[in-house]
Design an enzyme around this catalytic site. Sequence first.
Site, PDB file in Angstrom:
ATOM      1  N   HIS A  83      -8.876 -27.510 -11.991  1.00  0.00           N
ATOM      2  CA  HIS A  83      -7.946 -28.660 -12.050  1.00  0.00           C
ATOM      3  C   HIS A  83      -8.424 -29.573 -13.184  1.00  0.00           C
ATOM      4  O   HIS A  83      -8.530 -29.142 -14.325  1.00  0.00           O
ATOM      5  CB  HIS A  83      -7.944 -29.312 -10.661  1.00  0.00           C
ATOM      6  N   HIS A 110      -1.547 -22.046 -16.249  1.00  0.00           N
ATOM      7  CA  HIS A 110      -1.153 -23.145 -15.365  1.00  0.00           C
ATOM      8  C   HIS A 110      -0.390 -22.573 -14.189  1.00  0.00           C
ATOM      9  O   HIS A 110       0.412 -21.658 -14.371  1.00  0.00           O
ATOM     10  CB  HIS A 110      -0.275 -24.162 -16.115  1.00  0.00           C
ATOM     11  N   ASP A 169      -5.162 -29.689 -21.032  1.00  0.00           N
ATOM     12  CA  ASP A 169      -6.601 -29.928 -21.098  1.00  0.00           C
ATOM     13  C   ASP A 169      -7.253 -29.308 -22.320  1.00  0.00           C
ATOM     14  O   ASP A 169      -8.325 -29.722 -22.740  1.00  0.00           O
ATOM     15  CB  ASP A 169      -7.272 -29.390 -19.834  1.00  0.00           C
TER      16      ASP A 169
END
Length: 425
Positions: A266, A307, A365
């Site tokens: 995460h 994802h 990210d």
Amino acid sequence: MADKKAYLKIDGIEETIELPVMQGSEGPDVVDVRALTSEGLFTYDPGFVSTAACESKITFIDGGKGVLLHGGYPIEELAEKSDYMEVCYLLLNGELPTPEQKEKFVSTVKNHTMIHEQLSHFYNGFRRDAHPMAIMCGVVGALSAFYHDSLDIDDAHHREVCAYRLVAKMPTLAAMSYKYSNGQPFMYPRNDLNYAENFLYMMFGTPCEEYVPNPVVAKAMDRIFVLHADHEQNASTSTVRLAGSSGANPFACIASGIAALWGPAHGGANEAVLTMLDEIGSVENIPDFINKAKDPNDPFRLMGFGHRVYRNFDPRAKVMKVSCDEVLKELGLEDDPMLKMAKELERIALEDDYFVERKLYPNVDFYSGIILKAIGIPTNMFTVIFALSRTIGWISHWSEFHSSPNRIGRPRQLYTGPSKRSYPG
Ligand code: ACO
């Protein structure tokens, strides 16, 4: 269609079970399975891949099309035309603010940026080398010991005050966790600066000299906050909702979200991207690491790729990539070896069949890690910055949960342990 139905036929049960089908304003229909328990049945969905745990008006994602909307507004437009304070208002209130509402909101947040002085003593209880996310779990949870005046979770105004406090204090607490690790004095917030500038000031300013935030860097920081502000029912938000469903203290609920965010699957991925790039070491080693990521017997994964929901592209990653190029140019870092390596890794992975077939694209990210490194943020602070940004999403969902009739969250299970047996002897 108001009364669409689904029908379930189960071996051994004579009647067909009729289930209502719910329709949202966007997204797939949702089969309402609540009545199944009275038939002696549960549904099974580890990882909540097909389960809607709540109804929400805050954020919509279409993973197949790469769409992310807050209050109906596409993330690309918010990143381009709005700013973090405005997005916070939108997530909390469901509408963009008028100029007057925005001014009032910003000034209220600024009124709450300081923390109780006593709270600063908590930091001394941590080792200097503690991970800042460990510190954040502790100090944000500790807020629950301080602010007792607005804790009626059924009172909309009290919930609002909690939201102001959290949004305002998170940058202060986050910057303090960094200052504590490098032994520099804590910097008090400066309310003449905007939200992103103030955070940079508390991170990088010292009492010895004036700190002037770079406007390109401050804008990129604000964009990172915007792009991480909310993402509907992800692991950390669901954790906050579940913790909140018991009526727990809101600050403690946010601490539970921080804990859930920390993992590398995460929010911890942005830190893991940089650790991975460090490990790869140089461009020549990239193919070996790509092969490791593809090997089903090797647990290694390319951090910052893939994802659960986006199976096409992550719209936040697209915006972040543009921001990344702007920041690298502004800071003259286009030739930085690690950043070059990141770009090469992205290029190779995007052409590789394994990643293409599984629709594994760089996620937000991947690029946020690169920007944060370029700005000079230490790697172990990356996830803290994610937590700071996501706090508005967490508290908006927490508040939404409490603003309508609700009940405690309580998943069921498929039990596969021993059946009832007698204690031996
Ligand atoms: N590298 C290599 N292979 C991968 C990767 C990756 N990063 N991600 C998924 N895969 C492979 C899996 O091995 C699996 O292959 P298989 O079908 O041959 O078994 C397939 O792709 C599907 O993967 P799942 O694990 O089913 O995907 P899931 O939806 O459960 O996981 C997750 C999504 C956790 C994000 C995953 O892609 C991952 O671990 N990525 C790296 C960590 C990361 O970047 N996390 C950030 C998420 S974004 C955020 O939180 C803001």
